[in-house]
Write a protein that holds these residues in place. Structure first.
Motif, PDB file in Angstrom:
ATOM      1  N   TYR A 154     -53.094 -10.094   2.937  1.00 12.93           N
ATOM      2  CA  TYR A 154     -53.149  -8.906   4.102  1.00 12.93           C
ATOM      3  C   TYR A 154     -53.466 -10.817   5.008  1.00 12.93           C
ATOM      4  CZ  TYR A 154     -55.204  -5.324   3.055  1.00 12.93           C
ATOM      5  OH  TYR A 154     -54.616  -3.322   2.255  1.00 12.93           O
ATOM      6  N   ASN A 177     -62.204   6.080   6.531  1.00 13.29           N
ATOM      7  CA  ASN A 177     -61.783   4.481   5.504  1.00 13.29           C
ATOM      8  C   ASN A 177     -62.567   3.444   5.427  1.00 13.29           C
ATOM      9  OD1 ASN A 177     -59.568   5.965   4.103  1.00 13.29           O
ATOM     10  ND2 ASN A 177     -58.358   5.598   5.457  1.00 13.29           N
ATOM     11  N   THR A 178     -63.016   2.924   6.793  1.00 12.43           N
ATOM     12  CA  THR A 178     -64.171   1.922   6.699  1.00 12.43           C
ATOM     13  C   THR A 178     -65.327   1.974   6.378  1.00 12.43           C
ATOM     14  OG1 THR A 178     -62.956   1.441   8.715  1.00 12.43           O
ATOM     15  CG2 THR A 178     -65.124   0.272   8.540  1.00 12.43           C
ATOM     16  N   TYR A 203     -59.974 -10.666   0.591  1.00 12.92           N
ATOM     17  CA  TYR A 203     -58.388  -9.792   1.034  1.00 12.92           C
ATOM     18  C   TYR A 203     -57.753  -9.131  -0.316  1.00 12.92           C
ATOM     19  CZ  TYR A 203     -59.430 -12.182   5.693  1.00 12.92           C
ATOM     20  OH  TYR A 203     -59.926 -12.220   7.021  1.00 12.92           O
ATOM     21  N   ASN A 240     -58.283   0.130  -0.467  1.00 14.45           N
ATOM     22  CA  ASN A 240     -57.421   0.452   0.266  1.00 14.45           C
ATOM     23  C   ASN A 240     -56.408   1.413  -0.270  1.00 14.45           C
ATOM     24  OD1 ASN A 240     -58.679   0.011   2.363  1.00 14.45           O
ATOM     25  ND2 ASN A 240     -57.834  -2.122   3.765  1.00 14.45           N
ATOM     26  N   LEU A 274     -58.363   3.974  -2.687  1.00 20.51           N
ATOM     27  CA  LEU A 274     -58.784   4.937  -2.006  1.00 20.51           C
ATOM     28  C   LEU A 274     -57.405   6.340  -1.262  1.00 20.51           C
ATOM     29  CD1 LEU A 274     -61.233   3.523   0.804  1.00 20.51           C
ATOM     30  CD2 LEU A 274     -61.552   5.091  -0.752  1.00 20.51           C
ATOM     31  N   GLY A 275     -56.813   5.854  -1.566  1.00 20.40           N
ATOM     32  CA  GLY A 275     -55.352   6.365  -0.856  1.00 20.40           C
ATOM     33  C   GLY A 275     -54.811   7.274  -2.298  1.00 20.40           C
ATOM     34  N   LEU A 297     -64.807   1.722   2.909  1.00 22.78           N
ATOM     35  CA  LEU A 297     -64.660   0.260   2.319  1.00 22.78           C
ATOM     36  C   LEU A 297     -65.597  -0.188   2.132  1.00 22.78           C
ATOM     37  CD1 LEU A 297     -61.648  -1.653   2.815  1.00 22.78           C
ATOM     38  CD2 LEU A 297     -64.153  -3.013   3.460  1.00 22.78           C
ATOM     39  N   ARG A 332     -59.645  -5.678  -1.078  1.00 25.36           N
ATOM     40  CA  ARG A 332     -59.652  -4.974  -0.122  1.00 25.36           C
ATOM     41  C   ARG A 332     -58.041  -3.812   0.337  1.00 25.36           C
ATOM     42  NH1 ARG A 332     -63.091  -8.025   4.630  1.00 25.36           N
ATOM     43  NH2 ARG A 332     -65.412  -7.920   3.993  1.00 25.36           N
ATOM     44  N   GLY A 333     -57.813  -5.218  -0.286  1.00 26.04           N
ATOM     45  CA  GLY A 333     -56.084  -3.734  -0.930  1.00 26.04           C
ATOM     46  C   GLY A 333     -56.298  -3.136  -1.828  1.00 26.04           C
TER      47      GLY A 333
END
Length: 508
Positions: free
Chosen positions: A145, A51-52, A85, A92, A95-96, A55, A88-89
């Motif tokens: 975040y 995940n990191t 932020y 994520n 990605l999920g 991103l 990036r939210g």
């Protein structure tokens, strides 16, 4: 170490224009999530990274910097000056969703290849299952975040949102329960329910992982077990705390079953009458939505109250293990629509009580288990002989399911039948954990007609079932008898002294 995670839900009080800000902020967030999902589809190799790493790779593909002035798929095409932020939210979230979609797609391809690999024969059914599709619309809640919220108190919080024209800090008031002690705050999310906006905040507590059930029972004779017998009569749950040695410490009766059953049956009767008047149920449209919502909310409300009382009672008595019956194939009796639907939803509510009690007990450091329900209400908790079950004023003979009193003719034990069943439930967990490991049984002797293995004859040692275990004979032995969960429980002349006040339903 172990973790306990739960969510604090707080309703927001805000000015009228703030609702438009929240809606614009969520619309922008979902556009960004959809953009990154398309980016992942164009570069599927990103999913092979952590995940990191994923991103970082997606930011390199979309975000312009001094070292990367011309990204492949610039995010600026969606909007300018999106905070890091916020971006990036959205990454994520995309990605999920992408990992879930491609996992389901791979499983579908495996099933298709397996079906096509089978030899062709007459009458073979073709593989007609449709493949999973990517999301066509997005309605994800916006997480905030650390850099997107500030000045949080017990009654207010300041959020950074997109107003439709610019990014602005908005202060709103919060109404709800405070964060419990020893819990760490996570990133809150802005959730829309109908026309009201809520703030959902995950909280996390770290504690020492409790020992397994077998370790607690075999190494500590003072371990306390809270056994719960769930019912459909007046007593929704009967809880009994006992030690591994067999000492009975306390019993709690949780009532309110008649009230919730009457509330539910009244509304189901209204639904049946409304349907009989029209005679038409629109396709893909929920009829009597308000009445169904009342029933659903009442069941959920009672399930939360009962599960909370169970866990509170276990904590008061110092229990470290909760044990329920494993009831999975309960079926309502035939009858009128309101009666059958009432029984069905009562069974569902029992499942909710177990699910809610499980996570609430874990938050208190307790483990939850389930045991075989066969004949738990037929056995005597003292000598394990068959008991007589009857009601006050009736002959003390036979076995009448759902009646409140019991008598063991072997040891002369008298008492409440549901309390006796809860004791048997706890004893079964203790016996299962203390039972030593047995060697594999020898194959049965083939006395007559012994056949050599070369003939291909096999004498099975285990019954291999394709379906789950049958519970038709569980506990009461009749067609709709699953433990003490029976309707029509008669009142006792003397109510148990430990019964708390009845649960209150949300009235219309």
């Amino acid at each position: 170490m172990a973790k306990a995670i739960t969510t604090i839900r707080q309703s927001l009080h805000y000015q009228a224009q703030h609702a438009d800000y929240f809606a614009a902020n969520q619309a922008l967030y979902n556009r960004v999530v959809a953009f990154y999902f398309d980016c992942i589809q164009a570069h599927e190799g990103v999913l092979d990274l952590t995940n990191t790493e994923a991103l970082t790779a997606l930011e390199m593909l979309t975000h312009a910097t001094e070292k990367n002035p011309f990204p492949v798929m610039p995010l600026s095409a969606i909007a300018e000056q999106i905070p890091a932020y916020f971006r990036r939210g959205a990454i994520n979230a995309a990605l999920g969703t992408a990992r879930s979609f491609y996992t389901h797609l791979a499983k579908w391809r495996t099933r298709r290849d397996k079906a096509e690999a089978k030899p062709t024969r007459k009458g073979k059914k073709q593989f007609t299952e449709r493949p999973p599709r990517p999301p066509r619309s997005w309605n994800k809640s916006v997480p905030f975040y650390a850099g997107q919220w500030k000045e949080r108190t017990g009654s207010s919080i300041v959020l950074k949102v997109w107003t439709g024209t610019c990014w602005s800090w908005v202060k709103v008031r919060t109404l709800g329960r405070d964060v419990p002690e020893m819990f760490a705050l996570g990133s809150p999310s802005l959730v829309c329910k109908g026309k009201q906006w809520w703030l959902h905040t995950p909280i996390e507590k770290t504690f020492s992982r409790p020992a397994t059930i077998a370790e607690q029972i075999t190494t500590n004779a003072a371990t306390r077990i809270c056994a719960i017998d769930l019912n459909l009569g007046e007593q929704l749950a009967v809880c009994t705390v006992q030690t591994v040695e067999g000492t009975i410490l306390a019993t709690r009766f949780i009532g309110g079953g008649r009230e919730i059953a009457g509330f539910r049956k009244k509304h189901l009767g209204r639904i049946a009458r409304n349907r009989s008047q029209t005679g038409i149920i629109a396709e893909n449209e929920q009829d009597n939505a308000d009445l169904w919502r009342k029933i659903r909310h009442a069941d959920d409300h009672i399930a939360h109250l009962v599960s909370t009382r169970i866990v509170q009672f276990a904590c008061e008595q110092g229990a470290s293990i909760l044990v329920f019956e494993h009831l999975g194939n309960l079926q309502p009796a035939k009858g009128q629509y309101s009666h059958r639907g009432n029984s069905k939803r009562a069974f569902w509510m029992k499942g909710r009580i177990f699910s809610y009690a499980k996570y609430k007990a874990w938050n208190q450091g307790m483990i939850t288990s389930r045991v075989n329900p066969r004949n738990t209400s037929r056995e005597c908790a003292r000598c394990h002989s068959l008991i007589v079950r009857y009601a006050q004023g009736q002959p003390v003979e036979g076995y009448t399911p759902g009646t409140p009193l019991c008598l063991c003719q072997q040891c002369q034990m008298r008492g409440n039948a549901d309390r006796n069943a809860s004791l048997v439930i706890g004893q079964r967990l203790i016996a299962r954990s203390q039972e030593p490991f047995k060697e594999k049984p020898h194959a049965p002797v083939r006395r007559a007609g012994r056949v050599e293995k070369s003939t291909g004859v096999v004498l099975s040692q285990e019954a291999k079932r394709k379906k789950g275990p049958s519970l038709s004979d569980v506990r009461h032995g009749d067609d709709n008898a699953h433990g003490t969960a029976q309707e029509g429980t008669l009142w006792m002349d003397e109510r148990p002294s430990a019964i708390p006040p009845p649960l209150r339903l949300p009235l219309e």
